[in-house]
Design an enzyme around this catalytic site. Structure first.
Site, PDB file in Angstrom:
ATOM      1  N   GLY A   7      -4.329   3.212   8.033  1.00  0.00           N
ATOM      2  CA  GLY A   7      -5.283   2.541   8.836  1.00  0.00           C
ATOM      3  C   GLY A   7      -5.145   1.067   9.315  1.00  0.00           C
ATOM      4  O   GLY A   7      -5.274   0.416  10.176  1.00  0.00           O
ATOM      5  N   HIS A  13       0.685   8.434   2.992  1.00  0.00           N
ATOM      6  CA  HIS A  13       1.433   7.818   4.196  1.00  0.00           C
ATOM      7  C   HIS A  13       3.147   8.074   3.907  1.00  0.00           C
ATOM      8  O   HIS A  13       3.716   7.812   4.764  1.00  0.00           O
ATOM      9  CB  HIS A  13       1.244   6.374   4.084  1.00  0.00           C
ATOM     10  N   ASP A  42       0.758  -1.237   0.002  1.00  0.00           N
ATOM     11  CA  ASP A  42      -0.020  -0.061   0.118  1.00  0.00           C
ATOM     12  C   ASP A  42       0.822   1.266  -0.047  1.00  0.00           C
ATOM     13  O   ASP A  42       1.411   1.559   0.939  1.00  0.00           O
ATOM     14  CB  ASP A  42      -1.030   0.102   1.258  1.00  0.00           C
ATOM     15  N   ILE A  72       0.188  10.343   7.087  1.00  0.00           N
ATOM     16  CA  ILE A  72      -0.423   9.734   8.209  1.00  0.00           C
ATOM     17  C   ILE A  72      -0.302   8.261   8.298  1.00  0.00           C
ATOM     18  O   ILE A  72       0.112   7.755   7.087  1.00  0.00           O
ATOM     19  CB  ILE A  72      -2.304   9.876   8.282  1.00  0.00           C
TER      20      ILE A  72
END
Lengths: 137, 137
Positions: A57, A39, A34, A54
């Site tokens: 998740g 990110h 991912d 960030i």
């Protein structure tokens, strides 16, 4: 050997706190595949209104799942887990996963836990968390 | 843009190999330098890698659906793990658009997920809730 077999409604899950670094986010991107730039690329992240990169998740969810597995005595004990991704976790912050037993199936012994994960800034990062733990037999 | 008529669309992402090296790299990334919990086993949340990501990649590649990664928010995720996944397994991932709902210019897409191992056993079921702000107006 494990806490869960004798667990009762209201029991707290052993909390798990983990600080997530940007290096860890990069390692997670590599391992998971991912590579979403929110990110990895601070400029890109700021361009879409985030304070910076960030944490994935799914990395947060993996830590939450590990918290349940550590408390229950193994990954194989975790039958179900879900959550809402409410607020972002920023690299460098600590995610603290907590939970408590809200139901014990009188027949199977399966436990239902309510879960939440908060950041060191006090943000509720993962909410509406719920897991089902299989009985230990 | 996804719309309610897209409910029921199905996607397949077969042949996801559970590579031991990749699982180890994933576990290391999740542990962030600490000793990984239960090394050698496949963490349940690895379903993000063998099921959710490949299935969503198929969904993003559907030009008729028109769901784009840009501006997409992953709102909720839940998993059930009816049977364990082992290193070396080959898993077929599949997805279905359960519903598409639009409220105040926001489009919510619910995706159902399932992963089956080489013996035909269901190893994971999941549900993903995505939010897209849609096209620039």
């Amino acid at each position: 050997m494990t806490a869960a077999p004798a667990a009762q409604v209201g029991d707290a899950m052993t909390a798990l706190a983990r600080t997530v670094s940007q290096d860890q986010v990069i390692a997670y991107a590599e391992a998971s595949g991912d590579h979403n730039p929110i990110h990895l690329d601070p400029e890109f992240a700021r361009g879409v209104g985030l304070p910076g990169t960030i944490v994935h998740g799914f990395l947060e969810m993996a830590i939450l799942t590990e918290a349940v597995a550590r408390w229950a005595g193994g990954f194989e004990r975790v039958a179900e887990l879900g959550c809402r991704f409410s607020k972002p976790l920023l690299p460098g912050e600590t995610l603290t996963c907590a939970g408590r037993v809200v139901a014990v199936d009188p027949v199977s012994g399966a436990l239902t836990l309510q879960l939440e994960a908060t950041s060191s800034r006090g943000e509720r990062v993962l909410t509406n968390g719920r897991a089902v733990v299989r009985p230990d037999h | 843009m996804p719309d309610p008529s897209h409910a029921g669309r199905r996607y397949a992402a077969p042949g996801q190999r559970i590579g031991p090296e990749r699982v180890a790299a994933y576990a290391s990334a999740v542990s962030g330098g600490e000793q990984p919990f239960s090394p050698g086993s496949v963490p349940p949340a690895f379903a993000a890698v063998y099921c959710v990501q490949p299935a969503l990649a198929e969904i993003f590649a559907d030009p008729d659906l028109g769901l784009e990664l840009a501006g997409l928010i992953h709102v909720e995720q839940s998993f059930e793990w009816p049977a364990p996944v082992h290193p070396g397994d080959v898993v077929d991932a599949a997805a279905e658009i359960i519903s598409v709902e639009t409220r105040r210019g926001l489009t919510f897409v619910t995706v159902g997920l399932e992963a089956t191992n080489q013996a035909g056993a269901t190893v994971c079921r999941g549900r993903t809730l995505l939010l897209t702000r849609g096209a620039v107006r």
